[in-house]
Design an enzyme around this catalytic site. Structure first.
Site, PDB file in Angstrom:
ATOM      1  N   TYR A   2      40.634  45.650 -10.390  1.00 22.70           N
ATOM      2  CA  TYR A   2      40.860  46.954  -9.771  1.00 22.70           C
ATOM      3  C   TYR A   2      41.601  46.764  -8.444  1.00 22.70           C
ATOM      4  CZ  TYR A   2      40.198  51.277  -7.215  1.00 22.70           C
ATOM      5  OH  TYR A   2      40.427  52.410  -6.496  1.00 22.70           O
ATOM      6  N   GLU A  34      46.457  53.933  -7.004  1.00 28.08           N
ATOM      7  CA  GLU A  34      45.405  53.195  -7.690  1.00 28.08           C
ATOM      8  C   GLU A  34      45.958  52.498  -8.928  1.00 28.08           C
ATOM      9  OE1 GLU A  34      40.883  54.473  -8.025  1.00 28.08           O
ATOM     10  OE2 GLU A  34      42.051  55.362  -9.649  1.00 28.08           O
TER      11      GLU A  34
END
Lengths: 291, 388
Positions: B108, B196
């Site tokens: 992530y 993101e």
């Protein structure tokens, strides 16, 4: 200095020649604020209702001894206007402008950190001190009354609500500060609360927060160790859905953080009297004070 | 403002962020052609703003160009339901067809504003593919954060720290440094509010690639990014909210039955809260702003009432800049023009309040006046009881 503004406040209005700037500058003058200058690049030498306009803040300060600024400059140039005022040595800058980009504010805040100006706002109603008949901002003066309650809030109209309630109860206000609804602002809750702690005019505080960020939690921490005066609080946005920006750029619950219950819990743990109803801020204070 | 995955990848590529090869299309046949160009195997990804597309059946692997055509037919036009779309789902108008990569690790990577310190912060976690909120709730130590100054950008030592935290090594470690710095640069340069990459892919060959990409932008800064503004997809937004924005009104639809019109964002939120406090449920958030005119008030009323769930309306105005007589005139005209059937409770306070009240009274309309916020909330809830 007990308060950030006084009878000696000499205000320069950046963006005086615009419609909003002029309207609120004249309303502030009607209330009692000394408006000594306006600044609009390219319009130096003109006047607005008898107020001299300068091309730069530096020129305005030099000619008039201005020691505070009110910024009405449109969003794309607002951060520049704030930096200009700071560079000219203006100790208090109140930015009313709504819609300043976050990156611009990060820049302006860093710039200010190396200088000695205090910034209030942006996206705020300003500051008012009824006992001195001085206001820098867009709040309706006539609902205020000189008194002992310090009001600090992220929201404009909700500040008026607290002011209206404390006026009708006869308490009045010492100083009211709108710190603004943006994620990055100059003055925060703790700055305002510090002022209220040291201000002999202030005997009690109403602090109005809202969802988003952690400024209320940080304030709660500070209150627990530093503030003996009673604090009443309301947190707006209990019913707001997560992930949506509720008008204010800063009013958003993101990643499950910044919710109203979290803030209420932190404030209550610090001994703050939190009311669930925005209509009962004044009543709650009355009860706390036993008046 | 939110944009689609394929748009975010377009932007990121221009900053040197590695993304999979692929193309966006709205035709199944094109999907087949793109898959063929990619070597036959391809991933077909529905392009909607909401997350959770994979779980909802919007992301599928095609093992051949023919299968890509079939998947294109299936996914294009479907109402894709995810945990973020609501039960009605969101119609898929475009698909992204990308090369199928071999996955060694899923990580992530994200950047957002850290409000407490007033700087952007880059966050990484080894648990890619999971929502960062879930990771944060379960094990906050699994997320490593590195704030950076937007004026200088993310520094190499900071990127190295993050790469170390992800246990990246060798060439992959080296590649990740460039990737992280490029992403930080893209975030700052485009005035993003969120960037993101989830998952961030480590391939079998050790490459670092943005398998997915999400970007949100600071609405206040869009004026300096006309190219990004073009990416806005109105079909992804609530029709009433889009309509409201045309009139400079800030409207957010909720699922209650008490419509409300308020001036100021804080007071609007507080009005929603007090409706709930009094036992009702707000149908919307609506801030008419500080300088609304009669026309805006009229449009605000129209928009509130076009939500069929609304059974009563609460108007709460504390006029500082805004004059109560203007609000009153707008309300009266709106009621007369639209022919409002539901009860309307009005609380006016502030500038020209007496004139405003007089206008409402002399209109002969069945508007219920209220003295303060509490009174208004109680009256609007009481009026609900009568209509139900």
């Amino acid at each position: 200095m007990a308060s950030w503004i006084s009878k000696d406040t000499r205000l320069v209005v950046q963006g005086l020649t615009g419609r909003e700037g002029k309207f609120h500058a004249l309303a502030s003058r009607d209330y009692g604020t000394q408006i000594v200058a306006g600044v609009t690049p390219g319009k130096g030498g003109t006047t607005v209702d008898g107020i001299p306009v300068f091309d730069s803040v530096q020129a305005a300060v030099k000619a008039t001894g201005a020691n505070a600024s009110m910024v009405f400059v449109p969003p794309p140039a607002a951060a520049d206007a704030i930096m200009e005022a700071s560079d000219a040595g203006v100790p208090l800058i109140v930015a009313i402008t709504e819609g300043v980009p976050v990156n611009d504010m990060i820049k302006a805040k860093e710039y200010l950190a190396k200088r000695s100006s205090r910034l209030i706002g942006p996206n705020c109603p300003g500051i008012i001190r009824p006992s001195a008949k001085v206001k820098i901002g867009i709040m309706p003066a006539r609902i205020h009354k000189a008194g002992f309650v310090g009001v600090v809030s992220r929201s404009g109209t909700l500040t008026y609500e607290a002011v209206g309630q404390t006026t009708s109860l006869g308490f009045g206000q010492s100083t009211c500060i709108g710190i603004g609804g943006d994620p990055i602002n100059g003055t925060n809750f703790i700055d305002a609360l510090t002022l209220f702690r040291d201000d002999p005019e202030t005997e009690a505080v109403i602090m109005i927060g809202e969802i988003g960020g952690s400024a209320e939690e940080e304030a709660a921490c500070w209150i627990a160790g530093n503030l003996k005066k009673p604090v009443v609080s309301f947190i707006a946005g209990r019913t707001a859905p997560p992930g949506r920006r509720m008008g204010h750029a800063g009013a958003i619950i993101s990643g499950g953080k910044g919710t109203a219950p979290e803030k209420v819990k932190a404030l209550q743990a610090a001994g703050v009297h939190v009311t669930d109803s925005p209509a009962l801020m004044g009543e709650m204070l009355k009860k706390v004070l036993g008046k | 403002m939110k944009i689609h995955e394929y748009q975010a990848k377009e932007i990121l590529r221009t900053f040197g962020v590695a993304t999979p090869r692929g193309q966006v299309t709205d035709s199944p046949e094109e999907a087949g052609r793109i898959a063929k160009e990619l070597g036959g195997r391809a991933v077909v990804k529905a392009q909607i703003h909401a997350g959770g597309r994979g779980k909802g059946g919007g992301v599928k692997l095609a093992k051949s160009p023919d299968e890509a055509v079939e998947l294109g037919k299936k996914i294009l036009g479907m109402q894709l339901v995810t945990h973020q779309t609501g039960p009605q789902g969101q119609k898929v108008k475009k698909i992204l067809v990308e090369e199928a990569l071999d996955i060694a690790r899923e990580l992530y990577l994200g950047i957002t504003l850290d409000r407490a310190i007033g700087q952007p912060v880059m966050m990484v976690s080894k648990q890619g593919g999971m929502e960062i909120e879930v990771v944060a709730a379960k094990d906050p130590t699994a997320i490593v954060r590195e704030p950076f100054d937007p004026a200088w950008g993310l520094q190499s030592y900071q990127a190295r720290k993050l790469a170390d935290a992800l246990s990246l090594t060798g060439e992959t470690h080296k590649k990740s440094i460039g990737f992280f710095i490029a992403l930080a640069k893209a975030y700052v340069a485009t005035d993003a509010s969120l960037s993101e990459i989830n998952p961030l892919l480590v391939t079998g060959a050790g490459d670092i690639i943005a398998l997915d990409a999400k970007m949100n932008f600071d609405d206040n800064a869009l004026f300096r990014h006309p190219n990004i503004k073009e990416y806005r997809d109105l079909d992804e937004e609530d029709a009433l909210e889009v309509e409201a924005s045309k009139f400079g009104l800030n409207y957010i639809k909720l699922d209650g039955n008490v419509g409300c019109m308020v001036n100021g964002a804080g007071l609007a939120m507080a009005t929603m809260d007090i409706i709930q406090y009094a036992g009702g449920k707000p149908a919307n958030f609506l801030d008419v702003g500080g300088g609304a005119n009669e026309e805006q008030v009229k449009n605000a009323m129209r928009i509130i009432l076009s939500d069929p769930n609304v059974k009563a309306v609460l108007i709460n105005i504390f006029g500082g800049i805004m004059r109560c007589d203007i609000i009153a005139t707008g309300v009266v005209n709106a009621i007369q023009e639209i022919g409002i059937k539901v009860p309307v409770v009005v609380r006016l306070e502030g500038t020209n309040v007496e004139e405003g009240k007089a206008i409402l009274k002399s209109s002969g309309l069945a508007v219920i006046p209220a003295n303060d916020m509490k009174d208004a909330a109680e009256k609007v809830i009481a009026s609900l009881g009568k209509v139900a």
